[in-house]
Design an enzyme around this catalytic site. Structure first.
Site, short mmCIF file in Angstrom:
data_model
loop_
_atom_site.label_atom_id
_atom_site.label_comp_id
_atom_site.label_asym_id
_atom_site.label_seq_id
_atom_site.Cartn_x
_atom_site.Cartn_y
_atom_site.Cartn_z
N CYS A 184 0.81 -1.23 0.00
CA CYS A 184 0.00 0.00 0.00
C CYS A 184 0.84 1.27 0.00
O CYS A 184 0.31 2.36 -0.22
CB CYS A 184 -0.94 0.00 1.20
SG CYS A 184 -2.06 -1.42 1.23
N HIS A 334 -3.53 7.04 1.90
CA HIS A 334 -3.91 5.72 1.40
C HIS A 334 -5.29 5.39 1.92
O HIS A 334 -5.58 5.54 3.12
CB HIS A 334 -2.89 4.68 1.88
CG HIS A 334 -3.35 3.28 1.75
ND1 HIS A 334 -3.85 2.76 0.58
CD2 HIS A 334 -3.42 2.27 2.68
CE1 HIS A 334 -4.19 1.50 0.77
NE2 HIS A 334 -3.94 1.18 2.04
N ASN A 364 -10.13 -0.61 -0.17
CA ASN A 364 -8.67 -0.51 -0.13
C ASN A 364 -8.10 -1.13 -1.40
O ASN A 364 -8.11 -2.35 -1.56
CB ASN A 364 -8.15 -1.24 1.12
CG ASN A 364 -6.64 -1.18 1.26
OD1 ASN A 364 -5.93 -0.86 0.32
ND2 ASN A 364 -6.16 -1.52 2.44
#
Length: 408
Positions: A184, A334, A364
């Protein structure tokens, strides 16, 4: 006269350094990028080997010195693009697979939908679509790109997918293309890497594309993880520019391998005999076939990690850039969990109207989440040329990092 040594961003890891013959301030800030305070055009270069300085002015001919010439360049973001799969999975649809509900998921994560690769969809196709859009916005052709950085932890080949994206784009000049694996945080590392290549390697147009398909590594019977992840791709073009137009002000990057136990998709081995022959000398050979497990995550520990480390990283990047949160237009994190986004924004005193979030629609999306959200914000007119953005990624590794950038 102040001496500044190269840190790999403007020179190779040799012992070259730079000198400036004027009274203005010149230095390398903690980010590793150069700070130009009252910088003048006349620059002198010196090689410092064994304490011996050999000065060479930039207006001296090549025959007078063998010291490498350094050309200082800035870099800026000039285009962005994104792409998502067609298949959308809602919370209500997930509730038919595991014991959950739209209310349970949305109140704990902020997520309502996610996109998932299906059928003949491919991650390379998504990455290519996002890249084409970024090139179109930047008014560039594929052959204008001289470096492709593919940020992904889920490539479609063991050896990476960057060259396949380069090929799919139609880059006929065979520019360098390679992968960056940092989960990520991948896009942040790609962005900083692109800036380093421009500043120190002479590259003019670097394509940074982040694409992940974590749905392929999700246990869809595990309520704790299957509700979180989706697939997507996002891309930006980082372009060389004059120093005074520089748009990447600073960065702060970290890793902590001790956190692997909290978030991982580890290698697993198939059960086989593993013995060849009769004398036992080759026990354990040939190696067992391997594959990766589904994502394992300790949600509480990951939340604590992000709530602690991300604000610290952002504050460090702001300090290196000489800015504070009040002088920044947007906070772009993020897109992992709305609770994490809210906690970080609160600790940094960012009002909600200055926080970019599209988590509800996509979940996500790992490395793709920041460029995906940026692209939507730019195309909707929310982010305008000249706006200053604090961007921060965090995730598996554990790895986290922040950068202060200016759009356009």
């Amino acid at each position: 006269m102040e001496t500044v040594y190269g840190h790999g961003f403007f020179v190779s890891p040799s012992v070259l350094c730079v000198k400036q013959r004027n009274s203005s301030s010149f230095g390398l800030n903690g980010s590793g990028f150069c700070s130009y305070l009252g910088f003048q055009k006349r620059v002198f270069f010196t090689s410092a080997i064994g304490g011996v300085d050999n000065q060479a002015s930039v207006n001296v001919s090549n025959t007078e010195s063998t010291v490498p010439r350094l050309v200082f360049k800035g870099c800026k973001l000039v285009g962005c693009g994104s792409a998502v799969p067609k298949l959308q999975i809602s919370n209500d649809e997930l509730s038919k697979m595991v014991e959950t509900s739209d209310e349970w998921i949305s109140t704990r994560t902020g997520i309502r939908n996610r996109r998932v690769l299906s059928g003949d969809d491919s991650l390379i196709a998504l990455a290519t679509e996002a890249s084409h859009k970024a090139l179109q916005m930047a008014q560039l052709d594929p052959d204008d790109i001289d470096l492709v950085l593919m940020c992904s932890s889920t490539p479609e080949d063991l050896f990476g997918s960057a060259p396949q994206v380069q090929r799919a784009l139609g880059c006929s000049k065979s520019p360098l293309a390679y992968d960056i694996t940092a989960a990520c945080s991948g896009f942040m590392l790609g962005l900083v890497s692109a800036a380093c290549h421009v500043r120190g390697g002479g590259f003019k147009n670097v394509l940074v594309v982040a694409a992940d398909a974590l749905s392929r590594f999700v246990d869809w019977s595990d309520r704790g993880t299957c509700i979180l992840f989706g697939d997507a791709a996002g891309a930006v073009v980082v372009q060389a520019c004059d120093v005074e137009d520089d748009g990447i002000f600073s960065f702060d990057l970290h890793s902590d391998g001790d956190g692997l136990r909290h978030l991982n998709a580890s290698l697993r081995h198939e059960e086989t005999n593993g013995e060849v022959g009769t004398n036992g000398a080759l026990t354990g050979f040939p190696p067992r076939r391997s594959s990766y497990s589904c994502i394992n995550m300790n949600g509480k520990e990951v939340f604590r990690f992000a709530a602690r480390c991300v604000p610290q990283s952002i504050e460090a990047a702001l300090h290196k850039a000489g800015l504070n949160s009040s002088t920044v237009d947007w906070l772009l994190l993020h897109q992992a969990n709305q609770r994490i986004i809210d906690v970080v924004a609160t600790r940094l005193e960012f009002p909600s109207e200055k926080v970019i979030s599209n988590l509800a629609n996509y979940g996500n999306t790992s490395a793709a989440s920041i460029p995906l959200a940026l692209d939507e914000a730019v195309r909707s007119g929310k982010v305008k040329p000249g706006h200053v953005i604090v961007a921060s990624g965090f995730g598996a590794g554990l790895t986290w990092g922040s950068a202060i950038i200016r759009w356009g």
